[in-house]
Design a protein around this motif. Structure first.
Motif, PDB file in Angstrom:
ATOM      1  N   VAL A 168      17.691 -62.429   2.598  1.00  0.00           N
ATOM      2  CA  VAL A 168      18.689 -63.409   2.168  1.00  0.00           C
ATOM      3  C   VAL A 168      19.471 -63.901   3.378  1.00  0.00           C
ATOM      4  O   VAL A 168      19.925 -63.090   4.192  1.00  0.00           O
TER       5      VAL A 168
ATOM      6  N   THR B  97      15.237 -66.870  -2.008  1.00  0.00           N
ATOM      7  CA  THR B  97      16.557 -67.477  -2.170  1.00  0.00           C
ATOM      8  C   THR B  97      16.326 -68.958  -2.452  1.00  0.00           C
ATOM      9  O   THR B  97      15.608 -69.627  -1.700  1.00  0.00           O
TER      10      THR B  97
ATOM     11  N   TYR C 168      19.354 -65.697  -5.881  1.00  0.00           N
ATOM     12  CA  TYR C 168      18.914 -64.740  -4.871  1.00  0.00           C
ATOM     13  C   TYR C 168      17.795 -63.861  -5.423  1.00  0.00           C
ATOM     14  O   TYR C 168      17.518 -63.855  -6.624  1.00  0.00           O
TER      15      TYR C 168
END
Length: 286
Positions: free
Chosen positions: A66, A140, A199
């Motif tokens: 991420v 993401t 996410y």
């Protein structure tokens, strides 16, 4: 999401295996990005700024990685300032007409750019069309509603404690292949609105889009789908009310969250996506 569909004679450029299943096997030559140099003093287009920001933010990306909160905020800010006209779209284009094929309203996908780190593309939805519930494994995802009104319902998995009496009692009647999820979003959004972000483990990793009016969604995926050993293949789901398998039992005392049960399914037969050539400003690789 995976892109599985038949195309008209014009086909989009080369895209990843995940997107490839939504479109036909035949395509014109790939144009991932033209290697050109900007003229001195020339201002980059909104699409070029988006590409360059993605290239920086996802440079060290991969499955489950991420971007930092600062990078998420930076890319979100860039997307917040992209308008439909910046990508060559207008609401009166044929993509947004309610011309059904065999009773199915097709969604159009415009491929802008893809590499092994990220992808950029646009989904064009006529009113009442649906992108069914699907996931984004290890990814993401930034979604910017360019115009129109859209209902979004999204879920995150609930990680149940293992080998506890409470959990075993709670899951006693759960059929095989069904997993508990918590509703993250269940609302209608109307442009202009801020870019949404999901996410790998939260933020609504499984979501469904329903077009209330004709609308367009600019998507950035980092990294893109891949059905290779990287394990980023797309999965579709049926969702069932929480009470279907658990009655009135509460998962956690005083928890006012909304839950549902998700079950893997094949790609719905009534999900029909047509690939089309993106005709907006080109991405120029430096």
């Amino acid at each position: 999401m995976r892109l599985d569909a038949k195309l008209a004679e014009k086909k989009p450029p080369e895209v990843s295996a995940g997107v490839r299943e939504l479109i036909s096997e035949k395509r014109p030559p790939s144009k991932k990005g033209r290697r050109k140099h900007k003229k001195p003093g020339q201002m980059p287009s909104a699409v070029q700024r988006l590409f360059e920001t993605c290239k920086e933010i996802f440079a060290d990306g991969g499955t489950g990685i991420v971007p930092s909160p600062e990078d998420v905020a930076r890319l979100r800010s860039v997307l917040d300032n992209v308008r439909a006209s910046d990508v060559g779209l207008a609401q009166n284009m044929p993509y947004f007409r309610r011309s059904a094929t065999n009773g199915i309203l097709p969604v159009t996908y415009l491929h802008i750019y893809e590499c092994d780190k990220f992808s950029i593309g646009i989904f064009c939805l006529p009113a009442s069309s649906v992108i069914p519930l699907h996931n984004h494994p290890g990814m993401t995802v930034f979604s910017k509603l360019l115009f129109g009104s859209m209902h979004i319902k999204s879920y995150d998995w609930v990680n149940m404690p293992q080998n506890s009496d409470e959990t075993n009692d709670f899951l006693h009647f759960k059929p095989p292949g069904v997993r508990l999820a918590k509703v993250k979003t269940d609302a209608t959004f109307t442009a202009p609105c801020t870019t949404s972000v999901l996410y790998p483990e939260d933020g609504g990793n499984m979501h469904c889009f329903t077009a209330r009016t004709s609308c367009a969604v600019l998507d950035v995926l980092g990294p893109p789908y891949s059905n290779t050993e990287e394990g980023r293949d797309c999965t579709y789901y049926n969702d069932f009310p929480y009470t279907k398998f658990s009655g009135d039992a509460k998962l956690v005392a005083d928890d006012d969250g909304v839950y549902a049960w998700l079950e893997e399914r094949k790609k719905p037969d009534d999900f029909f996506v047509v690939g089309a050539i993106y005709n907006g400003p080109e991405v120029m690789e430096q």
